[in-house]
Write an enzyme that holds these catalytic residues in place. Structure first.
Site, PDB file in Angstrom:
ATOM      1  N   GLU A 158      25.990 -26.411 -24.040  1.00  0.00           N
ATOM      2  CA  GLU A 158      26.679 -25.637 -23.003  1.00  0.00           C
ATOM      3  C   GLU A 158      28.044 -25.155 -23.475  1.00  0.00           C
ATOM      4  O   GLU A 158      28.474 -24.052 -23.143  1.00  0.00           O
ATOM      5  CB  GLU A 158      26.810 -26.456 -21.718  1.00  0.00           C
ATOM      6  CG  GLU A 158      25.479 -26.885 -21.091  1.00  0.00           C
ATOM      7  CD  GLU A 158      24.528 -25.733 -20.827  1.00  0.00           C
ATOM      8  OE1 GLU A 158      24.991 -24.593 -20.650  1.00  0.00           O
ATOM      9  OE2 GLU A 158      23.307 -25.981 -20.806  1.00  0.00           O
ATOM     10  N   HIS A 161      27.634 -22.130 -25.549  1.00  0.00           N
ATOM     11  CA  HIS A 161      27.552 -20.944 -24.685  1.00  0.00           C
ATOM     12  C   HIS A 161      28.959 -20.461 -24.325  1.00  0.00           C
ATOM     13  O   HIS A 161      29.283 -19.289 -24.435  1.00  0.00           O
ATOM     14  CB  HIS A 161      26.811 -21.248 -23.388  1.00  0.00           C
ATOM     15  CG  HIS A 161      25.316 -21.227 -23.497  1.00  0.00           C
ATOM     16  ND1 HIS A 161      24.619 -20.298 -24.226  1.00  0.00           N
ATOM     17  CD2 HIS A 161      24.380 -22.023 -22.922  1.00  0.00           C
ATOM     18  CE1 HIS A 161      23.324 -20.532 -24.105  1.00  0.00           C
ATOM     19  NE2 HIS A 161      23.150 -21.574 -23.317  1.00  0.00           N
ATOM     20  N   HIS A 167      21.071 -18.261 -27.055  1.00  0.00           N
ATOM     21  CA  HIS A 167      19.980 -19.082 -27.591  1.00  0.00           C
ATOM     22  C   HIS A 167      19.450 -18.523 -28.897  1.00  0.00           C
ATOM     23  O   HIS A 167      19.386 -17.306 -29.083  1.00  0.00           O
ATOM     24  CB  HIS A 167      18.855 -19.185 -26.563  1.00  0.00           C
ATOM     25  CG  HIS A 167      19.261 -19.920 -25.338  1.00  0.00           C
ATOM     26  ND1 HIS A 167      18.910 -19.556 -24.080  1.00  0.00           N
ATOM     27  CD2 HIS A 167      20.041 -21.015 -25.207  1.00  0.00           C
ATOM     28  CE1 HIS A 167      19.445 -20.401 -23.208  1.00  0.00           C
ATOM     29  NE2 HIS A 167      20.134 -21.289 -23.867  1.00  0.00           N
TER      30      HIS A 167
HETATM   31 ZN    ZN Z   1      21.416 -22.542 -22.884  1.00  0.00          ZN
END
Ligand code: ZN
Length: 274
Positions: A158, A161, A167
């Site tokens: 996370e 991100h 991804h």
């Molecule tokens: Zn993810």
């Protein structure tokens, strides 16, 4: 309209997100000015029925070329302020802090407790594991649900991100490495398998071991795989329990960290020069 994110669908209105056995409506604005929500089902405890869904991905989002990076300090480090909700137990909090610190061992990212910084990651236990991609300005929620998200790999995932990564299987070159079987994907979840044509791959190879790679059965409707590696369908994917050497290298490249890195994995030691 060019922003396509794997776990994060480009949306113009609220979006129904499934995590665990719940649904919730979330509506966020991303740093690139689009409205979308990024959610993950990241742990086998977070499942649809009995189908474990693991999200992982890892290439830099195009927005990182347009200002969603976190700023670099004159000392060469990138300080990212954070706040951790008091929803967590001391033990959970320690696990989260360890996840934050893991970045400082191998990259120039320094997560630091928020004082007066305007922009910061706001770590909360909401329903599921999710994050925005990149810096969005002001406080941005990184959800690490106490029910299934407080694990090293999920925390790193996370935060990657939030640092600007998508991804792995959204990479522009993913079709050379995996085949997506949309016929096995839960109807309505196909957007999770979009490819980002202009992902910034940072000169790094596609990595099945990235902590950002989805598992083989992600969003499966029928217990059949949704992602199969090519040419060798038996290669393990989406099983990382920590950032891979490639994940680390990408952070160092995206943020131009000027360090020679000695990265120890469980099998090999690597020397990475970014
Ligand atoms: Zn993810």
């Amino acid at each position: 309209p060019t922003l396509m994110l794997v776990c994060c669908s480009l949306l113009h209105s609220s979006y129904v997100v499934h995590y665990g056995f719940h649904e919730a409506k979330l509506n966020f604005i991303d740093p690139c000015g689009k409205t979308w929500v990024c959610k993950d089902e990241n742990d086998p405890k977070v499942m649809f029925g009995d189908i474990a869904v693991y999200t992982g991905l890892q290439s830099a989002d195009p927005c990182t070329a347009r200002g969603c990076l976190w700023p670099k300090s004159s000392d060469g480090n990138v300080y990212v302020a954070y706040r951790i909700s008091n929803q967590y137990s001391q033990r959970e909090r320690n696990t989260i802090v360890q996840g934050l610190r893991s970045f400082s061992r191998s990259t120039c990212i320094r997560f630091t407790p928020r004082r007066r910084q305007r922009d910061f990651v706001d770590i909360q236990s909401r329903s599921g594991c999710f994050s925005f991609v990149g810096r969005r300005g002001n406080g941005q929620v990184v959800s690490l649900s106490r029910r299934g998200c407080v694990f090293q790999s999920v925390i790193q995932h996370e935060l990657l991100h939030a640092l600007g990564f998508n991804h792995e299987q959204t990479r522009s070159d993913r079709d050379q490495h995996v085949r997506i079987l949309l016929q096995n994907v839960i109807r309505g979840q196909e957007h999770n398998f979009r490819r980002i044509r202009n992902s910034r791959n940072l000169g790094t190879p596609y990595d099945y071991n990235s902590v950002m790679h989805y598992g083989r059965f992600a969003f499966s409707s029928n217990r059949q795989p949704t992602i199969v590696p090519v040419p060798n369908p038996n290669v393990a994917i989406g099983r990382a329990n920590q950032m891979s050497p490639t994940d680390i290298l990408r952070v160092n490249r995206l943020y131009a960290c000027s360090t020679v890195l000695f990265v120890l994995s469980h099998k090999h030691s690597y020397v990475l020069v970014s």
